[in-house]
Every structure is written in structure tokens, then in C-alpha cells.
Design a protein around this motif. Sequence first.
Motif, PDB file in Angstrom:
ATOM      1  N   ASN A  28       8.546   9.301  -0.629  1.00 26.92           N
ATOM      2  CA  ASN A  28       7.667   8.787   0.425  1.00 26.92           C
ATOM      3  C   ASN A  28       8.176   7.477   1.037  1.00 26.92           C
ATOM      4  OD1 ASN A  28       5.260   9.191   1.829  1.00 26.92           O
ATOM      5  ND2 ASN A  28       4.121   7.774   0.515  1.00 26.92           N
ATOM      6  N   LEU A  29       9.465   7.194   0.912  1.00 27.16           N
ATOM      7  CA  LEU A  29       9.959   5.914   1.430  1.00 27.16           C
ATOM      8  C   LEU A  29       9.915   5.852   2.949  1.00 27.16           C
ATOM      9  CD1 LEU A  29      13.007   4.913  -0.819  1.00 27.16           C
ATOM     10  CD2 LEU A  29      10.756   3.863  -0.723  1.00 27.16           C
ATOM     11  N   CYS A  30       9.957   7.025   3.597  1.00 25.78           N
ATOM     12  CA  CYS A  30       9.937   7.032   5.062  1.00 25.78           C
ATOM     13  C   CYS A  30       8.524   7.035   5.638  1.00 25.78           C
ATOM     14  CB  CYS A  30      10.727   8.216   5.613  1.00 25.78           C
ATOM     15  SG  CYS A  30      12.482   7.839   5.771  1.00 25.78           S
ATOM     16  N   SER A  31       7.520   6.894   4.767  1.00 24.54           N
ATOM     17  CA  SER A  31       6.167   6.726   5.302  1.00 24.54           C
ATOM     18  C   SER A  31       6.102   5.353   5.963  1.00 24.54           C
ATOM     19  CB  SER A  31       5.146   6.810   4.168  1.00 24.54           C
ATOM     20  OG  SER A  31       5.385   5.754   3.254  1.00 24.54           O
ATOM     21  N   ALA A  32       5.059   5.131   6.762  1.00 18.99           N
ATOM     22  CA  ALA A  32       4.952   3.845   7.473  1.00 18.99           C
ATOM     23  C   ALA A  32       4.954   2.678   6.487  1.00 18.99           C
ATOM     24  CB  ALA A  32       3.679   3.838   8.307  1.00 18.99           C
ATOM     25  N   ALA A  90      17.714   7.880   1.563  1.00 22.42           N
ATOM     26  CA  ALA A  90      17.156   7.726   0.209  1.00 22.42           C
ATOM     27  C   ALA A  90      16.204   8.867  -0.105  1.00 22.42           C
ATOM     28  CB  ALA A  90      16.435   6.385   0.099  1.00 22.42           C
ATOM     29  N   ASP A  91      15.323   9.201   0.851  1.00 23.80           N
ATOM     30  CA  ASP A  91      14.362  10.283   0.601  1.00 23.80           C
ATOM     31  C   ASP A  91      15.072  11.610   0.308  1.00 23.80           C
ATOM     32  OD1 ASP A  91      12.031   8.890   0.680  1.00 23.80           O
ATOM     33  OD2 ASP A  91      11.486   9.397   2.731  1.00 23.80           O
ATOM     34  N   LYS A  92      16.161  11.862   1.032  1.00 21.83           N
ATOM     35  CA  LYS A  92      16.905  13.117   0.832  1.00 21.83           C
ATOM     36  C   LYS A  92      17.432  13.187  -0.616  1.00 21.83           C
ATOM     37  CE  LYS A  92      20.808  15.632   2.727  1.00 21.83           C
ATOM     38  NZ  LYS A  92      22.076  15.455   3.429  1.00 21.83           N
ATOM     39  N   ALA A  93      18.047  12.094  -1.040  1.00 22.75           N
ATOM     40  CA  ALA A  93      18.604  12.077  -2.401  1.00 22.75           C
ATOM     41  C   ALA A  93      17.486  12.111  -3.440  1.00 22.75           C
ATOM     42  CB  ALA A  93      19.455  10.818  -2.580  1.00 22.75           C
ATOM     43  N   LEU A  94      16.400  11.397  -3.159  1.00 23.63           N
ATOM     44  CA  LEU A  94      15.310  11.319  -4.137  1.00 23.63           C
ATOM     45  C   LEU A  94      14.538  12.628  -4.225  1.00 23.63           C
ATOM     46  CD1 LEU A  94      14.442   7.678  -3.258  1.00 23.63           C
ATOM     47  CD2 LEU A  94      14.844   8.482  -5.591  1.00 23.63           C
ATOM     48  N   ASP A  95      14.425  13.350  -3.102  1.00 28.84           N
ATOM     49  CA  ASP A  95      13.772  14.665  -3.158  1.00 28.84           C
ATOM     50  C   ASP A  95      14.544  15.601  -4.088  1.00 28.84           C
ATOM     51  OD1 ASP A  95      11.555  14.191  -1.608  1.00 28.84           O
ATOM     52  OD2 ASP A  95      12.512  14.776   0.275  1.00 28.84           O
ATOM     53  N   ALA A  96      15.866  15.485  -4.037  1.00 33.59           N
ATOM     54  CA  ALA A  96      16.691  16.319  -4.934  1.00 33.59           C
ATOM     55  C   ALA A  96      16.431  15.932  -6.393  1.00 33.59           C
ATOM     56  CB  ALA A  96      18.162  16.152  -4.586  1.00 33.59           C
ATOM     57  N   LEU A  97      16.258  14.654  -6.650  1.00 33.72           N
ATOM     58  CA  LEU A  97      15.985  14.200  -8.023  1.00 33.72           C
ATOM     59  C   LEU A  97      14.610  14.679  -8.495  1.00 33.72           C
ATOM     60  CD1 LEU A  97      16.986  10.465  -8.600  1.00 33.72           C
ATOM     61  CD2 LEU A  97      18.124  12.523  -9.381  1.00 33.72           C
ATOM     62  N   ILE A  98      13.634  14.570  -7.579  1.00 35.65           N
ATOM     63  CA  ILE A  98      12.271  14.985  -7.935  1.00 35.65           C
ATOM     64  C   ILE A  98      12.253  16.479  -8.283  1.00 35.65           C
ATOM     65  CG2 ILE A  98       9.906  15.281  -7.028  1.00 35.65           C
ATOM     66  CD1 ILE A  98      10.480  12.738  -5.289  1.00 35.65           C
ATOM     67  N   GLY A 143       0.806  -1.219   0.000  1.00 34.99           N
ATOM     68  CA  GLY A 143       0.000   0.000   0.000  1.00 34.99           C
ATOM     69  C   GLY A 143       0.837   1.266   0.000  1.00 34.99           C
ATOM     70  N   GLY A 144       2.119   1.120  -0.245  1.00 32.86           N
ATOM     71  CA  GLY A 144       3.006   2.284  -0.267  1.00 32.86           C
ATOM     72  C   GLY A 144       3.025   2.955  -1.627  1.00 32.86           C
ATOM     73  N   SER A 145       3.619   4.136  -1.660  1.00 30.36           N
ATOM     74  CA  SER A 145       3.783   4.848  -2.934  1.00 30.36           C
ATOM     75  C   SER A 145       5.149   5.522  -2.912  1.00 30.36           C
ATOM     76  CB  SER A 145       2.692   5.898  -3.099  1.00 30.36           C
ATOM     77  OG  SER A 145       2.831   6.856  -2.078  1.00 30.36           O
ATOM     78  N   TYR A 146       5.676   5.776  -4.081  1.00 33.85           N
ATOM     79  CA  TYR A 146       7.001   6.393  -4.141  1.00 33.85           C
ATOM     80  C   TYR A 146       6.948   7.891  -3.813  1.00 33.85           C
ATOM     81  CZ  TYR A 146       9.293   2.249  -6.031  1.00 33.85           C
ATOM     82  OH  TYR A 146       9.831   0.996  -6.188  1.00 33.85           O
ATOM     83  N   ILE A 147       5.884   8.533  -4.280  1.00 31.95           N
ATOM     84  CA  ILE A 147       5.802   9.991  -4.089  1.00 31.95           C
ATOM     85  C   ILE A 147       4.474  10.350  -3.424  1.00 31.95           C
ATOM     86  CG2 ILE A 147       5.725  12.238  -5.267  1.00 31.95           C
ATOM     87  CD1 ILE A 147       7.505  11.146  -7.419  1.00 31.95           C
ATOM     88  N   ALA A 148       4.527  11.244  -2.460  1.00 38.41           N
ATOM     89  CA  ALA A 148       3.291  11.799  -1.880  1.00 38.41           C
ATOM     90  C   ALA A 148       3.502  13.292  -1.697  1.00 38.41           C
ATOM     91  CB  ALA A 148       2.977  11.137  -0.545  1.00 38.41           C
ATOM     92  N   ASN A 149       2.566  14.059  -2.164  1.00 36.05           N
ATOM     93  CA  ASN A 149       2.647  15.526  -2.101  1.00 36.05           C
ATOM     94  C   ASN A 149       3.950  16.067  -2.687  1.00 36.05           C
ATOM     95  OD1 ASN A 149       0.163  15.575  -0.700  1.00 36.05           O
ATOM     96  ND2 ASN A 149       1.261  15.041   1.186  1.00 36.05           N
ATOM     97  N   GLY A 150       4.355  15.488  -3.765  1.00 34.56           N
ATOM     98  CA  GLY A 150       5.557  15.962  -4.458  1.00 34.56           C
ATOM     99  C   GLY A 150       6.867  15.618  -3.770  1.00 34.56           C
TER     100      GLY A 150
END
Lengths: 295, 433
Positions: free
Chosen positions: B227-231, B422-430, B217-224
Motif C-alpha cells: 500500500n505504499l502508493c496510497s495517498a 517498491a509495491d511491485k517487489a513487495l506484492d511479490a513478497l506478500i 495514517g498509512g498502512s503497509y498492506i491493504a486488501n492483501g
Amino acid sequence: MSDAAATMAQGRQRLELSALSAPAVIFTVAMIAFPVVYTIWLGFQSFSNTGKQSFAGLANYSKLISDNEFWHGLWVTIALYVLSLVLQLVFGIWLALILFHAKRLPGIVRSLFISPFMMPPVVAGMMWLVILDPSLGAANYILQSLGLPPSEWLASPTWVIPTVALIDSWQWTPYVALIVLGGLQSLPSSVYEAAQIDGASAFKTFQRITLPLLLPTIVTAAILRSVDLLRFFDIIYITTQGGPGNASNTLNIYGFRVGFEFFNIGYASALMLTLTAIVLGAVLAFNRLRGAVAW
Amino acid sequence: MNARMFAVRVALPVLAVAAISVEAHAADFDWKKFQGKTVTFLANNNPVAQALLTYKDDFEKLTGMTLKVDGYQEQQMRQRLVTVMNAHSDEVDVFMTLPSREGEQFSAAGWYADLTAMARNDVAKEYDPAGLSQALLKAATFGGKLTSMPMNIEGPIFYYRTDIFKKCGIEKPATIKDVEAAAAKIKACDSSVTPFVSRGLKPAIAYTFSNVLHNIGGSYIANGKSNLCSAKGKEALDTYSRLLRDFGPPGVVNYSFQQISALYRSGRAAMSFESSNELRTAMEGGARLKDTALMPFPAGEAGQVPTVIGWGLTVSSHSKQPDAAWYFVQWATSPAVQKKMALQGIAPPRPSVANDPEYRKWIDEEPVRKEWQAALDVLATKGSSEVGYPIVANPESREFIGQAVQDMILKQKSVDQACADADKALDALIAQK
């Protein structure tokens, strides 16, 4: 013919020869210079993820300083270089001495000794990948048959660099041995006769005569291997692709991925030019050393 | 989802797919229209292209054109493509592409020709573009432009050994938790086999991990934002890495499809989560034919959301003869050719071919093929093509997903640390344009 006429004829002949060879010279120089100049130019460009290009000045080079992956890649490159070079020089000299003294060794055995470096690195990489597979490979089977614990080899962040260094040394030690063997065969016999008369032991002879006289040859082998080792790519690409994690991510592998997988050709060019500078630095240092040990 | 995003992600693909669904093939379509021309095809030397190129002579005979094949392994094919396209060269007319991986990137770079009009107006009567998987056509549509035609349908599926399950008294797993419980039982019951194997090689992880993430039930992106650190994201990271760390083979961090199939085929793995394309390799020699069962990966809290992708054929935007190139694309993705490829084990992206009597006969020859097709049917209907982040820098995003999973397999980071990095690096990519 007067001297002046002869000089003129000689000059004309030189001019004709220059004109005839000019296209080949220009072509060769252009073939070498163009990629270098183009890469330097690319190093000043910025590329977006979609390939859009703009002038970036020195931004790619300043990014290097703050890029942890670059410093890690540099460390991996140097660690792999030092370890592989030491292994290849030590075992290369040892193998050369065996081949030099074992005059009766059959040709087929000599050929087998030197055959690994004739194998394409991709084939060598594939072969070792199978041998070192922790589950199905022969290496762990042998270790376990001897009652030793199995290893994860290329899958262990701790062991991946020594393992890759071993694979490369398996392949390239015979090459170093061939160079050193050439050096051994050219050493003057008179100094050995003198050592024999003086009653020098085999070890002393090696330590005081063979090794110092071989140094220029060893340095030449080190230069040739340095150029390859600092650009380490093929075996890592085949066996680990820079992993596990980034444990074997050399500068060359990193630059390749940045350029061809992530499309950042500008930054990849800056990385590769930095690597080229490192290779040149190493070659120049060894050249100085060669000058110092020449006899 | 804002209005612009809705238009780009939903409305335009639907319109593009609808556009080619219209019965509008040219009445005067002539396969010989480009007779004498040479079309250059940059191919990935994988089973899909190998099966297709078996019929190269048929294409040349049908059209009178010459097909020049420039074939490489996948990574080398992309290197060649990057070089050719950056140079704006017309050397390549047609190339293979994975829309789920590079679709956004190549589309934004303008490397794909727009096939929408060609697929609507310049088609043979028998082509039936509407008969192609709508999910794959949608996945190949970017900004309202149809960029490639699907060649096959594939995705990771769950292979398991019925004999080992029976011996250890384990039921067919229905959920991800059942998979982990089964792995624990197998570990205790038969120490000679690896309980579970899947992809652990960094760049390859996203392919199988995405299925686990979506099932949970996870997703890669939430609110731009990443989202890997979501539950759910952390649960997916934890579950996938735990399965591989506690029940996977030693050295799993270097495992991709070759190693997984070799391990499973040799009988040394009880469960394998690997591509449907690997059926032929995994069954090679026949040892696993009678003791293997197949299904989509068991459900998580969000049910079964399998990963489905397909290789596509596209026309280069720099081709000087896009119309002739389209003829090759059309022939290669036609029902007749896809049926021939299906009989070689290339799962067809056309339901009509999947239901063809000759193909059904081939499927019915072995129970494992039946289960394979049933799993593919689920992939086709329920599948998601999101492998890694749905952003232009998708290939790079897979690196960070893989790094997070590997860090956890190797116990180098906790889940909180791995997902935060991962989220830090991926936010930069997004954020990158």
C-alpha cells in the motif's frame, strides 16, 4: 639382496607410507570437497522464507539470468575489480621501485610503508568510515581547509565505487609492492650493466628491461589480488553494506544477504558458485598470461 | 479482515496472553531443579545483553546451572542462528530475538519453542508474567503460541535541542509539519548545525519510517496488497525522504544509529529521531544532558502511533533441555533482574519496575531521563510493533522500503516511481508462502 627382493621391499615401504599418510590425505580432501559438493547440492534446492526445502533443478540458475540485481552485482564486482587492480598494480610497482632504490631508508619507514595490509580489513573499514564521514570526518575537513568542495564519498552513488577502490588500494598496494620488490631483487644485474654500457636512460631501462623482466612477478601479484578482489566483501560490508541504494552491491554482498538475511540458501549457493566460476576463469586467464610472459 | 486472519492476528494472541495472565505458578517451584546442567545462550552483544550478563554469576549461583554465552554482534548472531537452526542442532538452548523483525519468519520455520505452557505452569512465585508489557507479549505471540519473553522496551523517539530552538524562536513541535517548519527555520537561523537527522541506511530505514507512516495514517498492506502508493503512503515517503534530503546531514544514506548518535552528541544536529536505547550514547560526556528534550515523534493526521519493539528471549525448538532453558529465560525476564537492568538504562518492559521507587529515583536525577521515561510510557500504551511488512519475509520487505526512501533522498526517482517499484517487489513478497 636380489633386484626382485629390493623392488618388493621398496613396494612394501611405499605401501606403508601410503597407509600412514592416507588418513591425513583423506581428511584434507574431504575437508575441501565436502563444502564444495554440499554447495553444489544446495544450488539445486529451493528454500522458502521459512527454510522449507525442495528440489529445484536448475531453477536457481535460470533465475540468475532474469535477476537484475545479479547483473548489477556482476557489473559492480567487475568495476571494482578492474579499478582496484589497476590502482594496486601501478602504485605497487611504483612503491616497490622506491623501496628498491632507497637503500638507506630506515627499517621503521619501510615497515610503515607496508603496514596497512597487516591491519584487519574490518579495522581498516571502520577507520576509513570515520575519516570519510561527510559531516564529522577528517577528509572533508582537509578538503574544505584547502578551499575545495566537500565530497559525500561513500554516500554518493557516483563516488562509492572509486572510494571503496581507494580504501582497498590503500590497504593492499603495499602487499603488491612487497611481491614486486622480491621480483626486483632477483633480476640479473648483468642486463643492467649492459644497458649502462649502451647508455640507456633510466626510463628506457625501466621500460625495456625492468618491466618485461618483472612481468611474471606482476602477473603473480595480479592473480593473488584477483582472487581477493572478485570476492570483495569485508570493506564494503563495514562501510556501505552495498549502498547507497545498491550502488556498491557486489555479487558477494548480494549472495550473503540472500542467504543469511533472506534465508534463500539455494539461490545464494547458485550465486556463489557463479562467482567461484568467475574467479576461476580469471585465475586461469592470468595463468595463461603468466606462461606467455615467462622468461 | 476475514475470520481466519482475525483468529490468527487478534483472537489467538489475546488468548495466549490471557493464558499466562492466570495466577498459576507451581507451588513447588525450585530454582535448583536443573542443578549441574549447562544452558547455552546465543546473545546479541548489544546493551540489553551486556546489562543482563553483568548478573550471569547470580543466575549460576541461584540455579546451580552453568550459563555458556555465545555472543556476537546482531548480524553475526543471526548468521550463527540460521546455521544452527537449519542444521537442527541443539547447540543453542536460548537465543535473543526481535519479534517485530523475524517473529513471523522464525515462528513459521518452527524455530521457537512454545512458551505458553511454561509461562503458565512452571514459574516462580515472584515471576509475575502478567506484569510484563501486554503489547510486547502480544507482539511475541504467533498462531496462538507465545514465542518469547520481553527483555526491554524500546522505540524511536524525538530528541531536540532546546537551546537551538530558543535561539531560533521555535516552539516545541506538535505535528510532523511543525518538525519540517522547525527544520527550515533552523537551516536559516544557524547554518552550523544539521537541522534534522534520522536513519537513511537502507536496511535501517523501516525502524523510523514506520512511525512516520503510521502517524500520517498509512498502512503497509491493504486488501492483501502493498500500500505504499496510497495517498498516505506516498505522503509518508515524501515527508520522510524530504526531511532527510533537505535538512539531513550530507551522506545521510549511510546513517544508522551510530552516526546519528555521534552527530547529535557532538552538538551538530538540532533534531534527531532515533532509538530510545541511544539515550546513554547521545548523552555520553554530559554535553547534551542540559540542552536536550525528548518526546515521541510528533503527530500526523492519525495522531501519534509510535513504534514500539523489544528484544525477546526465547527457547530454541531444537534444545534438548527446554525446561532448563526456560529457567534462564524466566530469571532473565524476572522483575528483580529487569529492575537491575533498568538502573543501567535498559527500559523495563514491566510497568511495576518502571514505577519502582529506586528506579524512579534514578529517573528523577535528570530531567532528560524523566522525558525519556514519559516518551517510553507513550510508546508502551500507544505503540505499534509493525516495523516493515507484517509478513514472513519481513526482513526482505525492509530492503524495499529502504530502497524507495533512498531513491527519493538521492533524487533518483519521483515518489510515484519509487512507490510503484517498491509495491511491485513487495506484492511479490506478500504472495510468497
